[in-house]
Design a protein around this motif. Sequence first.
Motif, short mmCIF file in Angstrom:
data_model
loop_
_atom_site.label_atom_id
_atom_site.label_comp_id
_atom_site.label_asym_id
_atom_site.label_seq_id
_atom_site.Cartn_x
_atom_site.Cartn_y
_atom_site.Cartn_z
N PHE A 177 0.83 -1.20 0.00
CA PHE A 177 0.00 0.00 0.00
C PHE A 177 0.87 1.25 0.00
O PHE A 177 2.07 1.21 0.25
CB PHE A 177 -0.94 0.00 1.20
CG PHE A 177 -0.31 0.49 2.48
CD1 PHE A 177 -0.50 1.79 2.92
CD2 PHE A 177 0.46 -0.36 3.25
CE1 PHE A 177 0.09 2.23 4.10
CE2 PHE A 177 1.05 0.08 4.42
CZ PHE A 177 0.86 1.38 4.85
N ILE A 353 -6.28 -0.17 5.69
CA ILE A 353 -6.63 0.71 4.58
C ILE A 353 -8.15 0.89 4.60
O ILE A 353 -8.89 0.17 3.94
CB ILE A 353 -6.14 0.13 3.23
CG1 ILE A 353 -4.65 -0.20 3.31
CG2 ILE A 353 -6.39 1.14 2.11
CD1 ILE A 353 -4.10 -0.89 2.09
N ASP A 356 -9.29 6.18 1.33
CA ASP A 356 -8.32 6.49 0.29
C ASP A 356 -8.48 7.94 -0.12
O ASP A 356 -9.57 8.40 -0.46
CB ASP A 356 -8.52 5.57 -0.91
CG ASP A 356 -7.33 5.58 -1.84
OD1 ASP A 356 -7.13 6.61 -2.52
OD2 ASP A 356 -6.60 4.58 -1.90
N SER A 361 -8.43 3.16 -5.55
CA SER A 361 -8.34 1.73 -5.31
C SER A 361 -9.58 1.24 -4.58
O SER A 361 -10.01 1.83 -3.60
CB SER A 361 -7.10 1.39 -4.46
OG SER A 361 -5.94 1.40 -5.23
N HIS A 370 -2.02 -0.88 -5.19
CA HIS A 370 -2.70 0.25 -4.54
C HIS A 370 -2.50 1.48 -5.42
O HIS A 370 -1.40 2.03 -5.49
CB HIS A 370 -2.15 0.46 -3.14
CG HIS A 370 -2.94 1.46 -2.35
ND1 HIS A 370 -2.47 2.00 -1.18
CD2 HIS A 370 -4.15 2.02 -2.56
CE1 HIS A 370 -3.37 2.85 -0.69
NE2 HIS A 370 -4.39 2.87 -1.53
N ARG A 374 -3.41 5.89 1.08
CA ARG A 374 -4.10 5.60 2.33
C ARG A 374 -4.36 6.89 3.10
O ARG A 374 -3.48 7.73 3.26
CB ARG A 374 -3.25 4.66 3.18
CG ARG A 374 -3.86 4.27 4.50
CD ARG A 374 -2.83 3.56 5.35
NE ARG A 374 -3.41 3.07 6.60
CZ ARG A 374 -3.60 3.83 7.67
NH1 ARG A 374 -3.27 5.11 7.64
NH2 ARG A 374 -4.13 3.32 8.76
N ILE A 408 -1.30 -6.08 -3.83
CA ILE A 408 -2.11 -6.14 -2.62
C ILE A 408 -2.31 -7.61 -2.23
O ILE A 408 -2.73 -8.43 -3.05
CB ILE A 408 -3.47 -5.45 -2.83
CG1 ILE A 408 -3.26 -3.96 -3.14
CG2 ILE A 408 -4.36 -5.61 -1.60
CD1 ILE A 408 -4.53 -3.23 -3.56
#
Length: 479
Positions: A177, A353, A356, A361, A370, A374, A408
Amino acid sequence: MPNPAARTALVDTIEALKPEFAEMSDAIWDHAELSFHEEKSVATQIAMLEKHGFRVSRGLADIDTAFVGESGQGLPVIAFLGEFDALAGLSQVAGVAEAKALTEGGTGHGCGHNLLGTGSLLAAVALARYLKENDLPGTVRYYGCPGEEGGSGKTFMARAGIFAGVDTALTWHPAPFNGVRSTNNLAVLEIYYRFKGVAAHASNGAHLGRSALDALELMNVGVNFLREHMPQDCRVHYAITDAGGKAANVVQARAEALYLVRAPQMPEALALAARIDKIAKGAAMMTETEVEIVFDRAATNLLPNIALETAIHDNMVALGPVPFDEADIAFAKDIQKTLTQEAISSSIRLYQIKGDVFANSRMDGSTGLHLGLRDFEGQSHFRAGSTDVGDVSWITPTAQCWAPAWAIGTAPHTWQVVAQGKSPAAHKAFAHAAKSLATTGLDLILDADLLARAKAEWREKTQGKPYQCPIPDHIGPKL
């Protein structure tokens, strides 16, 4: 946050340097050297530092592969932390989505440290160049930190005072991420328990023997009962490193286990280890054997710094997402085919996560990589892992970010990490991390208030207590 012109200059420098640094990252991937034996990797990094005008100090803290590169002069002193050690038994061909050893039983960069060290060094070179070209004060240091994988290299460097005089330290780590996640990593102690007994014929002379293996097994049982009576956020795990031989008809005269004891704070880890010591001694008494307790190494719990982490996050927002292309995404999805849906879901939960910034994503991992950033909550989270970055964080305000070098769902210390270690996506990730760290480093040089807030938060969390290395002075790294 740097002004737009400064940001553009740093980003352009990193983009221009990225090809030669990608070659360096790939070369370190090729070397794949274990903790404290990273000679070729270190030589590659030092050559790059010297090429870009850094002054290099070698062989620090009695470790041949520990070094510091420095550029500029005056205050503040901004440090970038790099790593470059690999893992045993993780040899893997790059660029394929199947488990395929490059060298049977060989080493591999299963935690992405070829990328980690490269990204941090690139950030240092770019920032140093900007300061020189703009006649700005400030010292940039790159710390070449060996032996992170079970070696506690930074802890030994911290004990030797190598981080003295640093105003802030910045680093990053490859991950599935993109973003900042503030974590409270656990303190960890590594301790060997070595039992010594008396050998005997297991059939006609068993009464003459004193089994070291019995003692070890009784100790393990005792520790398992202890788990019910220790704090829930502590961890204890072990490996039997010597079972005393393969002959079943011999009473084993020796046995050994390596224990890792983790807790949110170092005093808690030490207190828990003291209880385990008593169990080991009790097992020795029960079996009329002897036990030697050997302290091996340790790392202190990480002190997060919200002021620094917020600054990194703001720079990552300004940078935008990592510019992955369709080929990057396609390879990531091929890697995901080797993973279970549980692994993918677990990865999303592990890195928490939940939101976003760019909403690029989907939170089910179906984008492969990703593609966003985040969201940063501005608070810390519990994380059960440990890192020797923690020792640096008790000496100076320290922060880190993460960049999506892996699909991921990819778990560290797996062949999938090694397979992705030389990919174009991984190269984009280390360059993105370098941009995030370099722009934050410039923030700290130009914005005295940010530096003051980071230091004030650090002083509050350390409560004015000086750093105390958890490793006794008489214990050195296993070189």
